[in-house]
Design an enzyme around this catalytic site. Sequence first.
Site, PDB file in Angstrom:
ATOM      1  N   ALA A  58       0.858  -1.188   0.000  1.00 54.65           N
ATOM      2  CA  ALA A  58       0.000   0.000   0.000  1.00 54.65           C
ATOM      3  C   ALA A  58       0.894   1.238   0.000  1.00 54.65           C
ATOM      4  O   ALA A  58       1.963   1.233   0.619  1.00 54.65           O
ATOM      5  CB  ALA A  58      -0.912  -0.005   1.227  1.00 54.65           C
ATOM      6  N   VAL A  85       5.234  -0.871   2.449  1.00 53.91           N
ATOM      7  CA  VAL A  85       4.799   0.498   2.169  1.00 53.91           C
ATOM      8  C   VAL A  85       5.518   0.996   0.916  1.00 53.91           C
ATOM      9  O   VAL A  85       6.748   1.004   0.849  1.00 53.91           O
ATOM     10  CB  VAL A  85       5.099   1.440   3.357  1.00 53.91           C
ATOM     11  CG1 VAL A  85       4.660   2.862   3.028  1.00 53.91           C
ATOM     12  CG2 VAL A  85       4.403   0.947   4.626  1.00 53.91           C
ATOM     13  N   LYS A  86       4.718   1.380  -0.075  1.00 59.96           N
ATOM     14  CA  LYS A  86       5.285   1.936  -1.307  1.00 59.96           C
ATOM     15  C   LYS A  86       5.532   3.434  -1.103  1.00 59.96           C
ATOM     16  O   LYS A  86       4.640   4.155  -0.623  1.00 59.96           O
ATOM     17  CB  LYS A  86       4.333   1.714  -2.483  1.00 59.96           C
ATOM     18  CG  LYS A  86       4.222   0.253  -2.874  1.00 59.96           C
ATOM     19  CD  LYS A  86       3.061   0.013  -3.815  1.00 59.96           C
ATOM     20  CE  LYS A  86       3.404   0.328  -5.238  1.00 59.96           C
ATOM     21  NZ  LYS A  86       2.250   0.028  -6.136  1.00 59.96           N
ATOM     22  N   ILE A  87       6.735   3.844  -1.464  1.00 62.15           N
ATOM     23  CA  ILE A  87       7.113   5.255  -1.333  1.00 62.15           C
ATOM     24  C   ILE A  87       7.628   5.717  -2.704  1.00 62.15           C
ATOM     25  O   ILE A  87       8.501   5.046  -3.282  1.00 62.15           O
ATOM     26  CB  ILE A  87       8.268   5.429  -0.300  1.00 62.15           C
ATOM     27  CG1 ILE A  87       7.877   4.874   1.084  1.00 62.15           C
ATOM     28  CG2 ILE A  87       8.722   6.871  -0.229  1.00 62.15           C
ATOM     29  CD1 ILE A  87       7.006   5.763   1.937  1.00 62.15           C
TER      30      ILE A  87
END
Length: 225
Positions: A58, A85-87
């Site tokens: 996400a 966690v996508k950054i």
Amino acid sequence: MKLFIDDANIDAIKELIEYYPIDGVTTNPSILAKAKKDPRETLLAIRKAIGDDMIIFAQAVDLSYEGMIQDAHMIMELLGKNTVVKIPSTPTGFKAIKALKKEGITTCGTVVYTPMQAYLAAKAGASYVAPYVNRIDNMGYDGVAIVKQIQDILETNNMDCEVLAASFKNSQQVLELCEYGVANATCAADVIKAFVKNPAIDAAVDDFVSDFQSLTGKTSMCALD
Ligand code: G3P
């Protein structure tokens, strides 16, 4: 190659998980927008559909450093273990990836269009980098070739980071990366289904049943007397 579903359609996710050897689900804010619900509700429904042992990705949405960190914490709290966690792989994103790495939060440097962008995200501490194959193709460059270059860079530099190839529009793009040994690919449900969408496969399977039926009058082994 691990295979992820790049989709937030719960019915499609459930169907693919039931029939195909799927390793998890990836999302981004645009994918969540298509679900037309509170994004937290959609993410929780995905978590429920895939269970706690499968990976879900996400994305942090806020573009400030502080906001990215807060979004990452919120995502981890919402989805629990086996969450990545996508950054976005931007200068602010690299700063957030470095800080989240120190906290022990697993990240994916996303929105990758160039090999050196992937290198920097990996060097900052991302466990995955997500190059956008089809979007790169649409800019007039060779998306598959760029992903192969990123894979080579990660291997040559002994980086603790895997490619999560994303943005596919056809099976050929996935096939070439599977052949090259790219560790992960994420595809929309229709692209995954297209891997086995072929009239010759259906015809061969039907022929076997009809030949068996002409021999025995039955359509299964267990129906034999
Ligand atoms: O999640 C990022 C990537 O998969 C985007 O794909 O189809 O919007 O280019 P697409």
